[in-house]
Design a protein around this motif. Sequence first.
Motif, PDB file in Angstrom:
ATOM      1  N   LEU A 195     -67.334 -35.685  62.634  1.00 21.62           N
ATOM      2  CA  LEU A 195     -66.436 -35.929  63.534  1.00 21.62           C
ATOM      3  C   LEU A 195     -66.595 -36.938  64.731  1.00 21.62           C
ATOM      4  CD1 LEU A 195     -64.691 -32.534  64.212  1.00 21.62           C
ATOM      5  CD2 LEU A 195     -64.228 -34.171  62.380  1.00 21.62           C
ATOM      6  N   PRO A 196     -65.869 -38.009  64.962  1.00 16.77           N
ATOM      7  CA  PRO A 196     -66.204 -38.894  66.035  1.00 16.77           C
ATOM      8  C   PRO A 196     -66.226 -38.259  67.262  1.00 16.77           C
ATOM      9  CG  PRO A 196     -63.698 -39.002  65.483  1.00 16.77           C
ATOM     10  CD  PRO A 196     -64.268 -38.010  64.434  1.00 16.77           C
ATOM     11  N   HIS A 197     -66.626 -38.786  68.275  1.00 15.21           N
ATOM     12  CA  HIS A 197     -66.780 -38.296  69.786  1.00 15.21           C
ATOM     13  C   HIS A 197     -65.569 -38.867  70.633  1.00 15.21           C
ATOM     14  CE1 HIS A 197     -71.016 -37.355  68.448  1.00 15.21           C
ATOM     15  NE2 HIS A 197     -70.998 -38.759  68.075  1.00 15.21           N
ATOM     16  N   PHE A 230     -65.275 -44.128  55.539  1.00 15.29           N
ATOM     17  CA  PHE A 230     -64.530 -45.191  56.758  1.00 15.29           C
ATOM     18  C   PHE A 230     -63.863 -44.307  57.634  1.00 15.29           C
ATOM     19  CE2 PHE A 230     -64.164 -48.197  53.054  1.00 15.29           C
ATOM     20  CZ  PHE A 230     -64.703 -49.323  53.605  1.00 15.29           C
ATOM     21  N   TYR A 231     -63.716 -44.323  58.900  1.00 15.36           N
ATOM     22  CA  TYR A 231     -62.704 -43.869  59.788  1.00 15.36           C
ATOM     23  C   TYR A 231     -61.711 -44.945  59.787  1.00 15.36           C
ATOM     24  CZ  TYR A 231     -65.856 -40.549  62.110  1.00 15.36           C
ATOM     25  OH  TYR A 231     -66.643 -39.460  62.162  1.00 15.36           O
ATOM     26  N   PHE A 232     -60.191 -44.265  59.427  1.00 19.41           N
ATOM     27  CA  PHE A 232     -59.132 -45.012  59.608  1.00 19.41           C
ATOM     28  C   PHE A 232     -58.557 -44.666  60.845  1.00 19.41           C
ATOM     29  CE2 PHE A 232     -54.410 -45.677  58.387  1.00 19.41           C
ATOM     30  CZ  PHE A 232     -54.549 -47.007  58.388  1.00 19.41           C
ATOM     31  N   THR A 292     -73.729 -42.396  63.123  1.00 15.53           N
ATOM     32  CA  THR A 292     -73.888 -43.665  63.608  1.00 15.53           C
ATOM     33  C   THR A 292     -72.985 -44.689  62.605  1.00 15.53           C
ATOM     34  OG1 THR A 292     -75.764 -43.987  62.244  1.00 15.53           O
ATOM     35  CG2 THR A 292     -76.161 -43.022  64.392  1.00 15.53           C
ATOM     36  N   TYR A 293     -73.064 -45.952  63.059  1.00 14.37           N
ATOM     37  CA  TYR A 293     -72.270 -46.856  62.424  1.00 14.37           C
ATOM     38  C   TYR A 293     -73.058 -48.382  62.426  1.00 14.37           C
ATOM     39  CZ  TYR A 293     -69.815 -47.758  66.851  1.00 14.37           C
ATOM     40  OH  TYR A 293     -69.722 -48.098  68.215  1.00 14.37           O
ATOM     41  N   PRO A 294     -72.466 -49.117  61.441  1.00 10.33           N
ATOM     42  CA  PRO A 294     -72.967 -50.510  61.462  1.00 10.33           C
ATOM     43  C   PRO A 294     -71.954 -51.229  62.150  1.00 10.33           C
ATOM     44  CG  PRO A 294     -72.107 -50.081  59.547  1.00 10.33           C
ATOM     45  CD  PRO A 294     -72.000 -48.781  60.101  1.00 10.33           C
ATOM     46  N   ILE A 316     -52.092 -49.721  63.428  1.00  9.69           N
ATOM     47  CA  ILE A 316     -53.428 -49.617  62.819  1.00  9.69           C
ATOM     48  C   ILE A 316     -54.402 -50.180  63.864  1.00  9.69           C
ATOM     49  CG2 ILE A 316     -55.009 -50.542  61.553  1.00  9.69           C
ATOM     50  CD1 ILE A 316     -52.907 -50.889  59.363  1.00  9.69           C
ATOM     51  N   HIS A 317     -55.435 -49.472  64.471  1.00  8.82           N
ATOM     52  CA  HIS A 317     -56.505 -49.975  65.362  1.00  8.82           C
ATOM     53  C   HIS A 317     -57.688 -50.477  64.360  1.00  8.82           C
ATOM     54  CE1 HIS A 317     -59.668 -49.208  68.829  1.00  8.82           C
ATOM     55  NE2 HIS A 317     -59.694 -50.406  67.997  1.00  8.82           N
ATOM     56  N   GLY A 318     -57.937 -49.807  63.272  1.00 11.09           N
ATOM     57  CA  GLY A 318     -59.214 -50.431  62.437  1.00 11.09           C
ATOM     58  C   GLY A 318     -59.604 -49.423  61.440  1.00 11.09           C
ATOM     59  N   LEU A 319     -60.347 -49.979  60.735  1.00  9.66           N
ATOM     60  CA  LEU A 319     -60.871 -49.351  59.441  1.00  9.66           C
ATOM     61  C   LEU A 319     -62.427 -49.644  59.439  1.00  9.66           C
ATOM     62  CD1 LEU A 319     -60.407 -47.886  56.571  1.00  9.66           C
ATOM     63  CD2 LEU A 319     -60.255 -50.153  55.397  1.00  9.66           C
ATOM     64  N   TRP A 320     -63.050 -48.609  59.780  1.00 11.54           N
ATOM     65  CA  TRP A 320     -64.385 -48.588  60.406  1.00 11.54           C
ATOM     66  C   TRP A 320     -65.533 -47.828  59.496  1.00 11.54           C
ATOM     67  CZ3 TRP A 320     -63.372 -46.269  65.926  1.00 11.54           C
ATOM     68  CH2 TRP A 320     -62.435 -47.332  66.496  1.00 11.54           C
ATOM     69  N   PRO A 321     -66.179 -48.682  58.919  1.00  8.76           N
ATOM     70  CA  PRO A 321     -67.458 -47.951  58.063  1.00  8.76           C
ATOM     71  C   PRO A 321     -68.437 -47.249  58.941  1.00  8.76           C
ATOM     72  CG  PRO A 321     -67.434 -50.413  57.483  1.00  8.76           C
ATOM     73  CD  PRO A 321     -66.308 -50.218  58.910  1.00  8.76           C
ATOM     74  N   ASN A 322     -68.543 -46.209  58.404  1.00  7.84           N
ATOM     75  CA  ASN A 322     -69.428 -45.149  59.167  1.00  7.84           C
ATOM     76  C   ASN A 322     -70.534 -44.596  58.330  1.00  7.84           C
ATOM     77  OD1 ASN A 322     -68.349 -44.472  62.085  1.00  7.84           O
ATOM     78  ND2 ASN A 322     -69.767 -42.551  61.351  1.00  7.84           N
ATOM     79  N   TYR A 323     -71.638 -44.033  58.836  1.00 11.80           N
ATOM     80  CA  TYR A 323     -72.451 -43.322  58.310  1.00 11.80           C
ATOM     81  C   TYR A 323     -72.411 -41.847  58.364  1.00 11.80           C
ATOM     82  CZ  TYR A 323     -75.214 -47.547  58.307  1.00 11.80           C
ATOM     83  OH  TYR A 323     -75.586 -49.078  58.194  1.00 11.80           O
ATOM     84  N   ASN A 365     -64.757 -58.920  62.099  1.00 17.71           N
ATOM     85  CA  ASN A 365     -66.145 -59.287  62.266  1.00 17.71           C
ATOM     86  C   ASN A 365     -66.824 -58.321  62.741  1.00 17.71           C
ATOM     87  OD1 ASN A 365     -65.416 -62.251  61.922  1.00 17.71           O
ATOM     88  ND2 ASN A 365     -65.066 -62.405  64.087  1.00 17.71           N
ATOM     89  N   LYS A 366     -66.359 -57.285  63.467  1.00 19.45           N
ATOM     90  CA  LYS A 366     -67.284 -56.242  63.889  1.00 19.45           C
ATOM     91  C   LYS A 366     -67.411 -55.027  62.837  1.00 19.45           C
ATOM     92  CE  LYS A 366     -67.322 -52.568  67.622  1.00 19.45           C
ATOM     93  NZ  LYS A 366     -66.839 -52.221  68.937  1.00 19.45           N
ATOM     94  N   HIS A 367     -66.224 -54.650  62.153  1.00 19.43           N
ATOM     95  CA  HIS A 367     -66.356 -53.777  60.995  1.00 19.43           C
ATOM     96  C   HIS A 367     -66.187 -54.041  59.857  1.00 19.43           C
ATOM     97  CE1 HIS A 367     -65.926 -50.488  64.294  1.00 19.43           C
ATOM     98  NE2 HIS A 367     -65.102 -51.288  64.990  1.00 19.43           N
ATOM     99  N   GLY A 368     -65.322 -55.116  59.422  1.00 17.10           N
ATOM    100  CA  GLY A 368     -64.907 -55.617  57.932  1.00 17.10           C
ATOM    101  C   GLY A 368     -66.325 -55.838  57.340  1.00 17.10           C
TER     102      GLY A 368
HETATM  103  P1  5GP Z   1     -64.632 -46.314  72.489  1.00 14.39           P
HETATM  104  O1  5GP Z   1     -66.020 -46.468  73.091  1.00 14.39           O
HETATM  105  O2  5GP Z   1     -63.750 -46.997  73.089  1.00 14.39           O
HETATM  106  O3  5GP Z   1     -64.561 -44.902  72.066  1.00 14.39           O
HETATM  107  O4  5GP Z   1     -65.073 -47.196  71.147  1.00 14.39           O
HETATM  108  C1  5GP Z   1     -65.336 -48.780  71.256  1.00 14.39           C
HETATM  109  C2  5GP Z   1     -65.495 -49.100  69.941  1.00 14.39           C
HETATM  110  O5  5GP Z   1     -66.701 -48.972  69.396  1.00 14.39           O
HETATM  111  C3  5GP Z   1     -64.180 -48.650  68.887  1.00 14.39           C
HETATM  112  O6  5GP Z   1     -63.133 -49.536  69.202  1.00 14.39           O
HETATM  113  C4  5GP Z   1     -64.943 -49.008  67.632  1.00 14.39           C
HETATM  114  O7  5GP Z   1     -65.035 -50.501  67.276  1.00 14.39           O
HETATM  115  C5  5GP Z   1     -66.356 -48.414  67.943  1.00 14.39           C
HETATM  116  N1  5GP Z   1     -66.356 -47.245  67.711  1.00 14.39           N
HETATM  117  C6  5GP Z   1     -66.382 -46.163  68.570  1.00 14.39           C
HETATM  118  N2  5GP Z   1     -66.615 -44.960  68.002  1.00 14.39           N
HETATM  119  C7  5GP Z   1     -66.850 -45.307  66.561  1.00 14.39           C
HETATM  120  C8  5GP Z   1     -67.195 -44.438  65.415  1.00 14.39           C
HETATM  121  O8  5GP Z   1     -67.577 -43.431  65.427  1.00 14.39           O
HETATM  122  N3  5GP Z   1     -67.443 -45.230  64.381  1.00 14.39           N
HETATM  123  C9  5GP Z   1     -67.252 -46.549  64.265  1.00 14.39           C
HETATM  124  N4  5GP Z   1     -67.429 -47.147  63.211  1.00 14.39           N
HETATM  125  N5  5GP Z   1     -67.152 -47.255  65.134  1.00 14.39           N
HETATM  126  C10 5GP Z   1     -66.636 -46.581  66.449  1.00 14.39           C
END
Ligand code: 5GP
Length: 220
Positions: free
Chosen positions: A194-196, A11-13, A53-55, A42-49, A99-102
């Motif tokens: 790392l995220p972009h 997850f990304y927290f 990439t992410y679902p 908090i913004h979110g808890l996001w499952p990631n690969y 709905n989107k991440h959880g």
């Molecule tokens: P943004 O384009 O503003 O960076 O991201 C928009 C939305 O896409 C985020 O709020 C989040 O829902 C999702 N998102 C962006 N980057 C990531 C990522 O690296 N991993 C995941 N799981 N979601 C992301």
Amino acid sequence: VLCVAKDFDFFYFVQQWPGSYCDTRQSCCYPKTGKPAEDFGIHGLWPNYNDGTYPSGCDSRNSFDDSEISDLASRLEKDWPTLACPSGDGLKFWGHEWNKHGTCAESVFDQHSYFQTALDLKNKANLLQALTTADIRPNGKFYHLESIKEAIRETVGVTPYIECNVDTSGNHQLYQVYMCVDSSGSNFIKCPVLPHSHPCGSKIEFPSFSDNSNSKNDEL
Ligand code: 5GP
Ligand code: 5GP
Ligand code: 5GP
């Protein structure tokens, strides 16, 4: 061989600094329940690969039901406030995140445990406390990106990723802090990927979010 794709790897927290959400051109609206405290939210808890990439939006049959988290409402209002306009009570933001991440982590969490886990992670990683201990404060001053990351690493044990945005004067500022969490939701881990985001620059602003900042009625 029967092979089932793994739901997700980690997850990304993600936590957001309200001052930096609000002082941009997009501006913000305080929740109906009142102006949030000067703290990360908090913004979110996001499952990631692991490949970056992410679902998303994984199960429309399991969509958000606020009655399942009514006992968490006061903690969510405090630690997961919505700042988008128009003003809301938070349910729309929380529902969007579920709905989107959880739903992509439903092999690990039901709705209640998803939100409770995020709230508990925020308590475990007390970012404002970590920064204050290193004398990094939300006062509109500029701090080295590396000292911000180091201050968080010292107390949480892992290096966060910092996302910046730009205020109305063009200054790059501390906007979101990403921390990686293992797929059980219990431990902070070194980020597999790392995220972009846009570059921060080596020194960034930490804007305030105190009672009078960002208010249109400062002279009153
Ligand atoms: P943004 O384009 O503003 O960076 O991201 C928009 C939305 O896409 C985020 O709020 C989040 O829902 C999702 N998102 C962006 N980057 C990531 C990522 O690296 N991993 C995941 N799981 N979601 C992301
Ligand atoms: P994401 O898809 O980027 O995870 O979630 C962002 C969505 O939640 C957007 O539709 C945004 O309008 C809404 N939202 C509501 N409140 C907030 C907030 O306080 N911060 C952010 N980043 N998005 C919010
Ligand atoms: P390195 O990983 O080699 O230290 O950094 C590679 C690039 O990513 C550099 O341009 C550096 O400034 C940037 N960078 C390193 N850590 C962060 C961070 O937490 N947030 C952002 N936005 N950029 C970072």
